[in-house]
Design an enzyme around this catalytic site. Structure first.
Site, mmCIF file in Angstrom:
data_model
loop_
_atom_site.group_PDB
_atom_site.id
_atom_site.type_symbol
_atom_site.label_atom_id
_atom_site.label_comp_id
_atom_site.label_asym_id
_atom_site.label_seq_id
_atom_site.Cartn_x
_atom_site.Cartn_y
_atom_site.Cartn_z
ATOM 1 N N GLU A 48 0.821 -1.211 0.000
ATOM 2 C CA GLU A 48 0.000 0.000 0.000
ATOM 3 C C GLU A 48 0.851 1.256 0.000
ATOM 4 O O GLU A 48 1.133 1.827 1.065
ATOM 5 C CB GLU A 48 -0.945 0.016 1.209
ATOM 6 C CG GLU A 48 -2.007 -1.052 1.169
ATOM 7 C CD GLU A 48 -3.022 -0.922 2.295
ATOM 8 O OE1 GLU A 48 -2.856 -0.048 3.181
ATOM 9 O OE2 GLU A 48 -3.984 -1.704 2.293
ATOM 10 N N GLU A 76 -6.301 -7.608 -0.365
ATOM 11 C CA GLU A 76 -6.594 -7.376 1.053
ATOM 12 C C GLU A 76 -7.994 -6.812 1.165
ATOM 13 O O GLU A 76 -8.323 -5.819 0.514
ATOM 14 C CB GLU A 76 -5.589 -6.371 1.633
ATOM 15 C CG GLU A 76 -5.142 -6.688 3.046
ATOM 16 C CD GLU A 76 -4.214 -5.605 3.585
ATOM 17 O OE1 GLU A 76 -2.990 -5.729 3.416
ATOM 18 O OE2 GLU A 76 -4.721 -4.616 4.158
HETATM 19 C C1 IDC Z 1 -3.023 -3.280 10.538
HETATM 20 C C2 IDC Z 1 -3.177 -4.329 11.607
HETATM 21 C C3 IDC Z 1 -2.920 -3.707 12.965
HETATM 22 C C4 IDC Z 1 -1.579 -3.037 12.945
HETATM 23 C C5 IDC Z 1 -1.501 -2.029 11.813
HETATM 24 C C6 IDC Z 1 -0.152 -1.349 11.679
HETATM 25 O O1 IDC Z 1 -4.464 -4.876 11.527
HETATM 26 O O2 IDC Z 1 -3.000 -4.689 13.958
HETATM 27 O O3 IDC Z 1 -1.386 -2.375 14.175
HETATM 28 O O4 IDC Z 1 -1.760 -2.687 10.590
HETATM 29 O O5 IDC Z 1 0.849 -2.254 11.386
HETATM 30 C C7 IDC Z 1 -4.087 -2.146 5.745
HETATM 31 C C8 IDC Z 1 -2.715 -2.682 5.850
HETATM 32 C C9 IDC Z 1 -2.582 -3.615 7.022
HETATM 33 C C10 IDC Z 1 -3.374 -3.087 8.210
HETATM 34 C C11 IDC Z 1 -4.845 -3.137 7.825
HETATM 35 C C12 IDC Z 1 -5.790 -2.714 8.951
HETATM 36 O O6 IDC Z 1 -2.262 -3.298 4.660
HETATM 37 O O7 IDC Z 1 -1.220 -3.719 7.350
HETATM 38 O O8 IDC Z 1 -3.132 -3.933 9.295
HETATM 39 N N1 IDC Z 1 -5.047 -2.292 6.666
HETATM 40 O O9 IDC Z 1 -5.536 -1.416 9.359
HETATM 41 N N2 IDC Z 1 -4.560 -1.412 4.770
HETATM 42 C C13 IDC Z 1 -5.803 -1.029 5.069
HETATM 43 C C14 IDC Z 1 -6.136 -1.575 6.294
#
Ligand code: IDC
Length: 515
Positions: free
Chosen positions: A355, A443
Protein backbone atom coordinates in the site's frame (compact mmCIF):
# COMPACT_ATOMS: atom_id res chain seq x y z
CA UNK A 1 -0.40 -38.26 -17.09
CA UNK A 2 3.03 -36.82 -17.73
CA UNK A 3 2.93 -33.46 -19.52
CA UNK A 4 5.19 -34.68 -22.33
CA UNK A 5 3.05 -37.69 -23.07
CA UNK A 6 -0.09 -35.57 -23.02
CA UNK A 7 1.45 -33.15 -25.50
CA UNK A 8 2.36 -36.03 -27.81
CA UNK A 9 -1.18 -37.37 -27.63
CA UNK A 10 -2.69 -33.98 -28.33
CA UNK A 11 -0.47 -33.47 -31.36
CA UNK A 12 -1.35 -36.98 -32.52
CA UNK A 13 -5.05 -36.25 -32.14
CA UNK A 14 -4.72 -32.94 -33.97
CA UNK A 15 -2.86 -34.51 -36.91
CA UNK A 16 -4.76 -37.74 -37.30
CA UNK A 17 -8.18 -36.72 -36.07
CA UNK A 18 -9.90 -38.31 -33.10
CA UNK A 19 -10.96 -41.89 -33.15
CA UNK A 20 -13.21 -43.53 -30.60
CA UNK A 21 -13.97 -41.41 -27.56
CA UNK A 22 -12.27 -38.03 -27.47
CA UNK A 23 -12.10 -38.22 -23.68
CA UNK A 24 -10.43 -40.57 -21.29
CA UNK A 25 -13.42 -40.51 -18.93
CA UNK A 26 -16.19 -40.87 -21.51
CA UNK A 27 -16.36 -44.52 -22.56
CA UNK A 28 -18.15 -45.35 -25.83
CA UNK A 29 -20.50 -47.55 -23.78
CA UNK A 30 -21.77 -44.63 -21.68
CA UNK A 31 -25.36 -43.45 -22.21
CA UNK A 32 -24.13 -39.92 -22.75
CA UNK A 33 -21.29 -40.78 -25.14
CA UNK A 34 -23.08 -39.65 -28.31
CA UNK A 35 -24.41 -36.45 -26.81
CA UNK A 36 -21.02 -35.38 -25.54
CA UNK A 37 -19.37 -36.32 -28.80
CA UNK A 38 -21.87 -34.27 -30.79
CA UNK A 39 -21.61 -31.26 -28.52
CA UNK A 40 -17.85 -31.19 -28.41
CA UNK A 41 -17.43 -31.79 -32.15
CA UNK A 42 -19.42 -28.63 -32.69
CA UNK A 43 -17.27 -26.77 -30.20
CA UNK A 44 -20.25 -26.11 -27.95
CA UNK A 45 -18.91 -27.65 -24.76
CA UNK A 46 -15.39 -28.98 -24.71
CA UNK A 47 -13.26 -31.13 -22.47
CA UNK A 48 -10.17 -30.19 -20.55
CA UNK A 49 -6.55 -30.09 -21.59
CA UNK A 50 -5.79 -33.19 -19.55
CA UNK A 51 -7.99 -35.22 -21.87
CA UNK A 52 -10.98 -35.52 -19.55
CA UNK A 53 -14.50 -34.25 -20.02
CA UNK A 54 -15.58 -34.58 -16.37
CA UNK A 55 -19.14 -35.63 -17.27
CA UNK A 56 -20.27 -35.66 -13.65
CA UNK A 57 -19.26 -32.09 -12.82
CA UNK A 58 -22.13 -29.70 -12.23
CA UNK A 59 -22.80 -27.10 -14.87
CA UNK A 60 -23.39 -23.47 -13.91
CA UNK A 61 -25.89 -20.92 -15.20
CA UNK A 62 -23.08 -19.09 -16.99
CA UNK A 63 -21.78 -22.23 -18.67
CA UNK A 64 -25.19 -23.49 -19.70
CA UNK A 65 -26.36 -20.19 -21.15
CA UNK A 66 -23.02 -19.75 -22.96
CA UNK A 67 -23.43 -23.12 -24.66
CA UNK A 68 -26.94 -22.20 -25.85
CA UNK A 69 -25.76 -18.80 -27.01
CA UNK A 70 -22.87 -20.38 -28.93
CA UNK A 71 -25.34 -22.72 -30.60
CA UNK A 72 -27.85 -20.13 -31.79
CA UNK A 73 -25.44 -17.23 -32.36
CA UNK A 74 -21.84 -18.30 -32.66
CA UNK A 75 -20.46 -14.82 -33.30
CA UNK A 76 -17.50 -13.82 -31.16
CA UNK A 77 -19.47 -11.17 -29.28
CA UNK A 78 -18.76 -7.65 -28.22
CA UNK A 79 -16.11 -8.47 -25.62
CA UNK A 80 -18.23 -7.09 -22.79
CA UNK A 81 -16.24 -6.49 -19.64
CA UNK A 82 -16.91 -8.04 -16.26
CA UNK A 83 -18.05 -11.63 -15.87
CA UNK A 84 -16.72 -13.88 -18.65
CA UNK A 85 -20.27 -14.90 -19.58
CA UNK A 86 -21.86 -11.47 -19.33
CA UNK A 87 -22.23 -11.07 -23.07
CA UNK A 88 -24.00 -14.43 -23.37
CA UNK A 89 -26.19 -13.69 -20.36
CA UNK A 90 -27.21 -10.33 -21.77
CA UNK A 91 -27.89 -11.89 -25.13
CA UNK A 92 -30.08 -14.49 -23.42
CA UNK A 93 -31.95 -11.89 -21.42
CA UNK A 94 -32.38 -9.67 -24.47
CA UNK A 95 -33.75 -12.65 -26.41
CA UNK A 96 -36.29 -13.34 -23.69
CA UNK A 97 -34.86 -16.69 -22.62
CA UNK A 98 -35.28 -15.68 -19.00
CA UNK A 99 -37.04 -12.99 -17.01
CA UNK A 100 -35.38 -10.32 -14.87
CA UNK A 101 -36.40 -12.00 -11.62
CA UNK A 102 -34.98 -15.42 -12.53
CA UNK A 103 -31.24 -14.90 -12.91
CA UNK A 104 -28.93 -12.27 -11.46
CA UNK A 105 -25.15 -12.01 -11.58
CA UNK A 106 -24.82 -13.58 -8.15
CA UNK A 107 -26.15 -16.83 -9.65
CA UNK A 108 -23.92 -17.00 -12.72
CA UNK A 109 -21.34 -19.29 -11.18
CA UNK A 110 -23.75 -21.47 -9.24
CA UNK A 111 -25.19 -24.77 -10.42
CA UNK A 112 -28.19 -24.32 -12.68
CA UNK A 113 -31.31 -26.15 -11.47
CA UNK A 114 -33.02 -28.56 -13.85
CA UNK A 115 -36.21 -26.52 -14.22
CA UNK A 116 -34.19 -23.51 -15.38
CA UNK A 117 -32.15 -25.58 -17.82
CA UNK A 118 -35.40 -26.82 -19.33
CA UNK A 119 -36.81 -23.33 -19.69
CA UNK A 120 -33.67 -21.87 -21.23
CA UNK A 121 -33.31 -24.72 -23.70
CA UNK A 122 -36.92 -24.50 -24.77
CA UNK A 123 -36.82 -20.75 -25.32
CA UNK A 124 -33.36 -20.65 -26.88
CA UNK A 125 -34.12 -23.40 -29.37
CA UNK A 126 -37.74 -22.39 -29.84
CA UNK A 127 -38.85 -25.99 -29.66
CA UNK A 128 -42.01 -26.70 -31.63
CA UNK A 129 -44.82 -27.90 -29.44
CA UNK A 130 -48.55 -28.18 -29.21
CA UNK A 131 -49.76 -25.33 -27.13
CA UNK A 132 -51.75 -26.31 -24.08
CA UNK A 133 -52.49 -29.83 -25.11
CA UNK A 134 -54.62 -30.88 -22.19
CA UNK A 135 -54.22 -34.58 -22.80
CA UNK A 136 -50.45 -34.34 -22.63
CA UNK A 137 -50.66 -32.13 -19.56
CA UNK A 138 -52.83 -34.54 -17.61
CA UNK A 139 -50.72 -37.49 -18.57
CA UNK A 140 -47.48 -36.00 -17.26
CA UNK A 141 -49.10 -34.40 -14.27
CA UNK A 142 -49.76 -37.91 -13.08
CA UNK A 143 -46.61 -39.49 -14.43
CA UNK A 144 -44.17 -37.04 -12.86
CA UNK A 145 -44.29 -38.04 -9.21
CA UNK A 146 -43.08 -34.72 -7.82
CA UNK A 147 -45.09 -32.62 -10.24
CA UNK A 148 -46.40 -30.59 -7.31
CA UNK A 149 -42.96 -29.25 -6.54
CA UNK A 150 -42.55 -27.71 -9.99
CA UNK A 151 -43.36 -24.00 -9.89
CA UNK A 152 -46.40 -23.21 -12.02
CA UNK A 153 -44.62 -21.04 -14.56
CA UNK A 154 -42.30 -23.92 -15.51
CA UNK A 155 -44.75 -26.80 -15.42
CA UNK A 156 -45.74 -26.71 -19.04
CA UNK A 157 -42.16 -26.29 -20.21
CA UNK A 158 -41.17 -29.39 -18.28
CA UNK A 159 -44.05 -31.33 -19.76
CA UNK A 160 -43.02 -30.32 -23.24
CA UNK A 161 -39.47 -31.46 -22.57
CA UNK A 162 -40.72 -34.85 -21.33
CA UNK A 163 -43.08 -35.19 -24.24
CA UNK A 164 -40.34 -34.33 -26.74
CA UNK A 165 -38.01 -36.91 -25.22
CA UNK A 166 -35.54 -34.27 -24.12
CA UNK A 167 -35.42 -35.65 -20.62
CA UNK A 168 -36.78 -38.31 -18.36
CA UNK A 169 -37.31 -38.57 -14.64
CA UNK A 170 -35.16 -40.43 -12.17
CA UNK A 171 -35.66 -44.08 -11.24
CA UNK A 172 -38.48 -43.09 -8.85
CA UNK A 173 -40.28 -41.06 -11.47
CA UNK A 174 -39.29 -37.70 -10.02
CA UNK A 175 -38.22 -34.68 -12.05
CA UNK A 176 -36.29 -33.08 -9.14
CA UNK A 177 -36.72 -29.49 -10.39
CA UNK A 178 -34.15 -27.98 -8.06
CA UNK A 179 -31.40 -30.54 -8.54
CA UNK A 180 -28.29 -29.51 -10.44
CA UNK A 181 -27.46 -30.79 -13.88
CA UNK A 182 -24.21 -32.54 -14.73
CA UNK A 183 -22.18 -31.67 -17.82
CA UNK A 184 -23.26 -35.00 -19.34
CA UNK A 185 -26.93 -34.29 -18.67
CA UNK A 186 -26.59 -30.80 -20.09
CA UNK A 187 -25.14 -32.26 -23.29
CA UNK A 188 -28.00 -34.70 -23.50
CA UNK A 189 -30.71 -32.09 -22.95
CA UNK A 190 -29.33 -29.61 -25.45
CA UNK A 191 -28.29 -32.04 -28.16
CA UNK A 192 -31.58 -33.91 -28.06
CA UNK A 193 -33.53 -30.68 -28.11
CA UNK A 194 -31.40 -29.25 -30.89
CA UNK A 195 -31.93 -32.32 -33.04
CA UNK A 196 -35.57 -31.34 -33.39
CA UNK A 197 -35.04 -27.82 -34.59
CA UNK A 198 -33.97 -26.34 -37.86
CA UNK A 199 -31.39 -24.05 -36.29
CA UNK A 200 -27.91 -24.94 -37.50
CA UNK A 201 -25.12 -25.56 -35.05
CA UNK A 202 -22.04 -23.41 -34.80
CA UNK A 203 -19.61 -23.95 -37.68
CA UNK A 204 -16.58 -22.69 -35.87
CA UNK A 205 -15.59 -23.62 -32.36
CA UNK A 206 -15.95 -20.93 -29.75
CA UNK A 207 -12.88 -18.84 -29.12
CA UNK A 208 -10.98 -19.55 -25.88
CA UNK A 209 -12.15 -16.15 -24.62
CA UNK A 210 -15.68 -17.46 -24.30
CA UNK A 211 -14.99 -20.96 -23.04
CA UNK A 212 -16.53 -21.64 -19.65
CA UNK A 213 -14.37 -21.82 -16.57
CA UNK A 214 -12.90 -25.12 -15.54
CA UNK A 215 -15.04 -27.42 -13.51
CA UNK A 216 -17.23 -25.63 -11.02
CA UNK A 217 -15.87 -22.30 -12.18
CA UNK A 218 -14.17 -20.76 -9.22
CA UNK A 219 -12.35 -23.28 -7.07
CA UNK A 220 -9.40 -25.57 -7.20
CA UNK A 221 -5.81 -25.53 -6.17
CA UNK A 222 -2.57 -25.47 -8.11
CA UNK A 223 -2.73 -29.10 -9.21
CA UNK A 224 -6.06 -28.37 -10.91
CA UNK A 225 -5.45 -24.90 -12.32
CA UNK A 226 -1.71 -24.94 -12.93
CA UNK A 227 0.13 -21.90 -14.14
CA UNK A 228 -2.00 -18.78 -13.96
CA UNK A 229 -2.10 -16.04 -16.54
CA UNK A 230 -4.04 -12.85 -17.11
CA UNK A 231 -6.31 -12.68 -20.17
CA UNK A 232 -8.07 -9.38 -20.67
CA UNK A 233 -9.23 -8.47 -17.19
CA UNK A 234 -9.54 -12.09 -16.06
CA UNK A 235 -7.27 -14.33 -14.06
CA UNK A 236 -7.14 -17.62 -15.97
CA UNK A 237 -5.82 -21.10 -15.38
CA UNK A 238 -3.59 -23.11 -17.67
CA UNK A 239 -6.59 -24.02 -19.87
CA UNK A 240 -7.84 -20.47 -20.23
CA UNK A 241 -10.75 -20.97 -17.80
CA UNK A 242 -11.56 -18.24 -15.31
CA UNK A 243 -10.10 -18.65 -11.84
CA UNK A 244 -11.20 -16.83 -8.71
CA UNK A 245 -8.72 -17.16 -5.86
CA UNK A 246 -10.01 -16.85 -2.30
CA UNK A 247 -8.07 -17.09 0.88
CA UNK A 248 -6.49 -15.46 3.89
CA UNK A 249 -3.64 -13.06 4.46
CA UNK A 250 -1.44 -13.39 7.48
CA UNK A 251 -1.07 -10.41 9.79
CA UNK A 252 2.48 -9.01 9.93
CA UNK A 253 4.87 -11.96 9.81
CA UNK A 254 7.09 -10.25 12.41
CA UNK A 255 4.24 -10.33 14.93
CA UNK A 256 2.02 -13.27 14.00
CA UNK A 257 4.36 -15.50 11.99
CA UNK A 258 3.13 -18.49 13.98
CA UNK A 259 -0.06 -18.44 11.88
CA UNK A 260 2.00 -18.81 8.69
CA UNK A 261 3.07 -22.36 9.44
CA UNK A 262 1.97 -25.55 7.72
CA UNK A 263 -0.76 -26.37 10.26
CA UNK A 264 -2.62 -23.05 9.92
CA UNK A 265 -2.21 -23.08 6.15
CA UNK A 266 -3.56 -26.64 6.02
CA UNK A 267 -6.61 -25.67 8.09
CA UNK A 268 -7.28 -22.73 5.79
CA UNK A 269 -6.93 -24.94 2.72
CA UNK A 270 -9.23 -27.54 4.26
CA UNK A 271 -11.87 -24.83 4.68
CA UNK A 272 -11.82 -24.29 0.91
CA UNK A 273 -9.27 -21.51 0.36
CA UNK A 274 -6.94 -21.81 -2.62
CA UNK A 275 -4.62 -18.88 -1.92
CA UNK A 276 -2.58 -17.75 1.09
CA UNK A 277 -0.91 -14.35 1.43
CA UNK A 278 2.24 -13.81 3.42
CA UNK A 279 2.36 -10.18 4.61
CA UNK A 280 6.02 -9.41 5.04
CA UNK A 281 6.17 -5.88 6.43
CA UNK A 282 9.12 -3.83 5.21
CA UNK A 283 9.05 -1.32 8.10
CA UNK A 284 7.74 -1.71 11.68
CA UNK A 285 10.33 -4.35 12.56
CA UNK A 286 9.92 -6.23 9.28
CA UNK A 287 12.30 -7.12 6.44
CA UNK A 288 14.28 -3.88 6.29
CA UNK A 289 15.49 -4.33 9.88
CA UNK A 290 15.35 -8.14 10.18
CA UNK A 291 15.81 -9.66 6.73
CA UNK A 292 17.03 -13.09 7.77
CA UNK A 293 14.38 -13.91 10.33
CA UNK A 294 11.68 -12.50 8.02
CA UNK A 295 12.86 -14.68 5.15
CA UNK A 296 12.86 -17.77 7.35
CA UNK A 297 9.24 -17.17 8.31
CA UNK A 298 8.33 -16.31 4.74
CA UNK A 299 9.98 -19.35 3.15
CA UNK A 300 8.41 -21.59 5.76
CA UNK A 301 5.03 -20.16 4.73
CA UNK A 302 5.71 -20.57 1.01
CA UNK A 303 6.75 -24.18 1.55
CA UNK A 304 3.59 -24.80 3.59
CA UNK A 305 1.38 -23.33 0.87
CA UNK A 306 3.10 -25.38 -1.84
CA UNK A 307 2.62 -28.51 0.25
CA UNK A 308 -1.08 -27.66 0.62
CA UNK A 309 -1.57 -27.14 -3.15
CA UNK A 310 -2.30 -23.45 -2.70
CA UNK A 311 -1.31 -20.35 -4.58
CA UNK A 312 0.78 -18.12 -2.36
CA UNK A 313 1.21 -14.36 -2.50
CA UNK A 314 4.59 -12.97 -1.49
CA UNK A 315 3.66 -9.50 -0.23
CA UNK A 316 6.28 -6.73 0.13
CA UNK A 317 4.23 -4.96 2.76
CA UNK A 318 4.90 -1.27 2.31
CA UNK A 319 2.78 0.60 4.89
CA UNK A 320 4.21 3.21 7.30
CA UNK A 321 7.09 3.64 4.83
CA UNK A 322 4.61 4.99 2.22
CA UNK A 323 6.87 5.29 -0.85
CA UNK A 324 8.13 1.95 -2.23
CA UNK A 325 10.93 3.84 -3.97
CA UNK A 326 12.46 4.46 -0.54
CA UNK A 327 13.59 0.81 -0.41
CA UNK A 328 13.70 -0.08 -4.10
CA UNK A 329 17.20 -1.56 -3.92
CA UNK A 330 16.31 -3.85 -1.05
CA UNK A 331 13.18 -4.81 -2.99
CA UNK A 332 15.26 -5.69 -6.05
CA UNK A 333 17.54 -7.88 -3.96
CA UNK A 334 14.65 -9.55 -2.21
CA UNK A 335 12.58 -10.25 -5.33
CA UNK A 336 15.61 -11.54 -7.18
CA UNK A 337 16.31 -14.01 -4.39
CA UNK A 338 12.76 -15.23 -3.88
CA UNK A 339 12.03 -15.61 -7.61
CA UNK A 340 15.32 -17.48 -8.14
CA UNK A 341 14.39 -19.83 -5.32
CA UNK A 342 10.75 -20.42 -6.28
CA UNK A 343 10.52 -19.39 -9.95
CA UNK A 344 9.85 -22.96 -11.07
CA UNK A 345 6.73 -23.31 -8.95
CA UNK A 346 3.34 -22.39 -10.41
CA UNK A 347 2.20 -21.47 -6.88
CA UNK A 348 3.93 -18.13 -6.49
CA UNK A 349 2.29 -14.74 -7.05
CA UNK A 350 4.34 -11.63 -6.31
CA UNK A 351 2.80 -8.51 -4.76
CA UNK A 352 5.48 -5.89 -5.10
CA UNK A 353 4.10 -3.06 -2.93
CA UNK A 354 1.25 -3.54 -0.50
CA UNK A 355 0.00 0.00 0.00
CA UNK A 356 1.89 3.04 -1.22
CA UNK A 357 0.63 6.12 0.62
CA UNK A 358 1.60 9.60 1.70
CA UNK A 359 2.62 12.01 -1.02
CA UNK A 360 3.26 9.39 -3.68
CA UNK A 361 1.74 9.33 -7.16
CA UNK A 362 1.15 6.53 -9.60
CA UNK A 363 3.02 7.96 -12.55
CA UNK A 364 5.79 9.59 -10.50
CA UNK A 365 6.60 6.88 -7.95
CA UNK A 366 4.74 3.59 -8.04
CA UNK A 367 4.84 2.98 -11.80
CA UNK A 368 8.60 3.66 -12.03
CA UNK A 369 9.10 1.39 -9.01
CA UNK A 370 7.12 -1.39 -10.71
CA UNK A 371 9.13 -0.90 -13.90
CA UNK A 372 12.28 -1.65 -11.91
CA UNK A 373 11.00 -4.63 -9.92
CA UNK A 374 8.99 -6.50 -12.56
CA UNK A 375 11.99 -7.20 -14.85
CA UNK A 376 13.97 -8.48 -11.86
CA UNK A 377 11.27 -11.05 -11.13
CA UNK A 378 10.74 -11.87 -14.80
CA UNK A 379 14.37 -12.81 -15.25
CA UNK A 380 13.79 -15.79 -12.97
CA UNK A 381 10.09 -16.37 -13.45
CA UNK A 382 9.27 -15.12 -16.95
CA UNK A 383 5.48 -15.34 -17.05
CA UNK A 384 4.29 -15.28 -13.45
CA UNK A 385 1.40 -13.15 -12.23
CA UNK A 386 2.51 -9.95 -10.50
CA UNK A 387 0.23 -7.77 -8.37
CA UNK A 388 0.88 -4.05 -8.25
CA UNK A 389 -0.45 -1.64 -5.62
CA UNK A 390 -1.25 2.04 -6.08
CA UNK A 391 -1.23 5.26 -4.03
CA UNK A 392 -3.78 5.96 -1.27
CA UNK A 393 -3.38 2.47 0.22
CA UNK A 394 -4.01 0.72 -3.11
CA UNK A 395 -7.17 2.59 -3.94
CA UNK A 396 -5.81 4.67 -6.84
CA UNK A 397 -5.85 1.78 -9.28
CA UNK A 398 -7.96 3.97 -11.57
CA UNK A 399 -4.81 6.03 -12.10
CA UNK A 400 -3.01 2.84 -13.07
CA UNK A 401 -5.86 1.97 -15.43
CA UNK A 402 -5.37 5.37 -17.11
CA UNK A 403 -1.60 4.89 -17.36
CA UNK A 404 -1.03 1.13 -17.35
CA UNK A 405 2.17 -0.86 -17.12
CA UNK A 406 3.44 -2.33 -20.37
CA UNK A 407 3.90 -5.89 -19.13
CA UNK A 408 1.87 -9.07 -19.52
CA UNK A 409 0.29 -10.90 -16.56
CA UNK A 410 -0.07 -7.86 -14.35
CA UNK A 411 -3.02 -7.20 -12.04
CA UNK A 412 -3.65 -4.09 -10.00
CA UNK A 413 -4.66 -4.51 -6.40
CA UNK A 414 -7.69 -2.96 -4.75
CA UNK A 415 -7.79 -2.99 -0.95
CA UNK A 416 -11.09 -2.39 0.80
CA UNK A 417 -12.38 -2.38 4.37
CA UNK A 418 -16.17 -2.61 4.49
CA UNK A 419 -16.55 -0.07 7.32
CA UNK A 420 -14.73 2.62 5.33
CA UNK A 421 -14.90 1.84 1.62
CA UNK A 422 -18.26 1.42 -0.05
CA UNK A 423 -20.00 1.78 -3.39
CA UNK A 424 -17.67 4.51 -4.64
CA UNK A 425 -14.74 2.12 -4.54
CA UNK A 426 -16.76 -0.61 -6.26
CA UNK A 427 -17.61 1.95 -8.96
CA UNK A 428 -13.90 2.61 -9.32
CA UNK A 429 -13.33 -1.09 -9.96
CA UNK A 430 -16.04 -1.03 -12.61
CA UNK A 431 -14.25 1.90 -14.21
CA UNK A 432 -10.86 0.17 -14.11
CA UNK A 433 -12.30 -3.00 -15.63
CA UNK A 434 -13.93 -0.95 -18.37
CA UNK A 435 -10.48 0.41 -19.20
CA UNK A 436 -9.14 -3.15 -19.40
CA UNK A 437 -7.25 -3.09 -16.08
CA UNK A 438 -7.39 -6.47 -14.26
CA UNK A 439 -8.18 -6.10 -10.55
CA UNK A 440 -7.19 -8.39 -7.68
CA UNK A 441 -8.38 -7.69 -4.11
CA UNK A 442 -5.30 -8.81 -2.22
CA UNK A 443 -6.59 -7.38 1.05
CA UNK A 444 -10.12 -6.88 2.31
CA UNK A 445 -11.51 -6.49 5.77
CA UNK A 446 -14.96 -6.69 7.33
CA UNK A 447 -13.78 -4.02 9.78
CA UNK A 448 -13.03 -0.34 9.24
CA UNK A 449 -9.74 0.64 7.59
CA UNK A 450 -7.87 0.72 10.90
CA UNK A 451 -8.41 -3.03 11.26
CA UNK A 452 -10.97 -2.51 13.99
CA UNK A 453 -14.64 -1.50 14.43
CA UNK A 454 -17.70 -3.22 13.06
CA UNK A 455 -18.03 -5.97 11.96
CA UNK A 456 -19.76 -4.49 8.91
CA UNK A 457 -21.53 -7.61 7.71
CA UNK A 458 -24.04 -6.04 5.36
CA UNK A 459 -21.49 -3.96 3.46
CA UNK A 460 -19.21 -7.00 3.35
CA UNK A 461 -21.94 -8.98 1.64
CA UNK A 462 -22.49 -6.18 -0.88
CA UNK A 463 -18.77 -6.33 -1.63
CA UNK A 464 -18.63 -10.11 -1.96
CA UNK A 465 -21.66 -10.13 -4.29
CA UNK A 466 -19.93 -7.54 -6.42
CA UNK A 467 -16.67 -9.50 -6.48
CA UNK A 468 -18.54 -12.66 -7.43
CA UNK A 469 -20.37 -10.91 -10.22
CA UNK A 470 -17.04 -9.75 -11.60
CA UNK A 471 -14.98 -12.89 -10.92
CA UNK A 472 -12.56 -10.98 -8.73
CA UNK A 473 -10.13 -12.84 -6.49
CA UNK A 474 -9.86 -11.77 -2.87
CA UNK A 475 -7.80 -12.31 0.23
CA UNK A 476 -9.05 -11.46 3.71
CA UNK A 477 -7.11 -9.56 6.39
CA UNK A 478 -6.07 -11.37 8.57
CA UNK A 479 -5.39 -14.85 9.90
CA UNK A 480 -4.38 -14.09 13.48
CA UNK A 481 -5.91 -13.96 16.95
CA UNK A 482 -5.14 -10.32 17.79
CA UNK A 483 -7.78 -8.44 19.73
CA UNK A 484 -9.11 -6.45 16.75
CA UNK A 485 -12.25 -7.10 14.73
CA UNK A 486 -10.42 -7.82 11.46
CA UNK A 487 -8.65 -10.79 13.09
CA UNK A 488 -10.23 -13.99 11.77
CA UNK A 489 -9.51 -16.03 14.87
CA UNK A 490 -11.12 -15.22 18.22
CA UNK A 491 -8.80 -13.21 20.43
CA UNK A 492 -6.29 -15.42 22.20
CA UNK A 493 -7.44 -18.71 20.63
CA UNK A 494 -3.86 -19.39 19.53
CA UNK A 495 -2.50 -21.66 16.82
CA UNK A 496 -4.84 -24.41 18.02
CA UNK A 497 -7.62 -22.53 16.26
CA UNK A 498 -10.31 -24.33 14.31
CA UNK A 499 -13.28 -23.19 12.27
CA UNK A 500 -15.22 -23.30 15.57
CA UNK A 501 -13.04 -20.57 17.05
CA UNK A 502 -13.35 -18.06 14.23
CA UNK A 503 -14.35 -14.47 14.99
CA UNK A 504 -17.37 -12.84 13.34
CA UNK A 505 -15.10 -11.47 10.64
CA UNK A 506 -13.38 -14.83 10.23
CA UNK A 507 -16.75 -16.47 9.76
CA UNK A 508 -17.62 -14.11 6.91
CA UNK A 509 -14.26 -14.70 5.24
CA UNK A 510 -14.31 -18.48 5.59
CA UNK A 511 -17.95 -18.71 4.46
CA UNK A 512 -16.90 -16.87 1.33
CA UNK A 513 -14.51 -19.67 0.30
CA UNK A 514 -17.52 -21.80 -0.58
CA UNK A 515 -19.53 -19.14 -2.39
C1 IDC B 1 -3.02 -3.28 10.54
C2 IDC B 1 -3.18 -4.33 11.61
C3 IDC B 1 -2.92 -3.71 12.96
C4 IDC B 1 -1.58 -3.04 12.94
C5 IDC B 1 -1.50 -2.03 11.81
C6 IDC B 1 -0.15 -1.35 11.68
O1 IDC B 1 -4.46 -4.88 11.53
O2 IDC B 1 -3.00 -4.69 13.96
O3 IDC B 1 -1.39 -2.37 14.17
O4 IDC B 1 -1.76 -2.69 10.59
O5 IDC B 1 0.85 -2.25 11.39
C7 IDC B 1 -4.09 -2.15 5.74
C8 IDC B 1 -2.71 -2.68 5.85
C9 IDC B 1 -2.58 -3.62 7.02
C10 IDC B 1 -3.37 -3.09 8.21
C11 IDC B 1 -4.84 -3.14 7.83
C12 IDC B 1 -5.79 -2.71 8.95
O6 IDC B 1 -2.26 -3.30 4.66
O7 IDC B 1 -1.22 -3.72 7.35
O8 IDC B 1 -3.13 -3.93 9.30
N1 IDC B 1 -5.05 -2.29 6.67
O9 IDC B 1 -5.54 -1.42 9.36
N2 IDC B 1 -4.56 -1.41 4.77
C13 IDC B 1 -5.80 -1.03 5.07
C14 IDC B 1 -6.14 -1.57 6.29
Amino acid sequence: MKKGLLAVLLVFAAVFGCAASAYTDVGTDKWYYENIQAMSEKGLLKGYDDGTFRPDNKITYAEFVSVLKRYVSPSAGSGASGHWAREAMEYAYGSGWYDYDEINEGLYDTAIPRYMAVKLTALALDIPHTENDDGVYWRYMNEIKDFGSIEGRYAYLVIRAYNDGVLTGDENGNFNPNNPLTRAEACAVISRAAGMTGIGPADTPASPETLPPVGEGTRGGVSENGKLRVTGTRLCNQNGGTVVLKGMSTHGLQWFGQFADRASIAKTAAAGANVFRLAMYTAEGGYLSNPDSMKRTLYNGIDGAIAEDMYVIVDWHILSDGNPMSSVEQAEGFFDEVSAKYGDYDNIIYEICNEPNGGVTWSGDVKPYAERIIPVIRRNDPDCVILVGSPTWSQDFDKAADDPLEFENIMYTCHFYAGTHTQWLRDRITYALSKGAPIFVSEWGASAADGNGGVFAEETRAWLDFLNANNISRVNWSLCDKNETSAAISAGAGTDWSTDTLSESGRLAFDDFGR
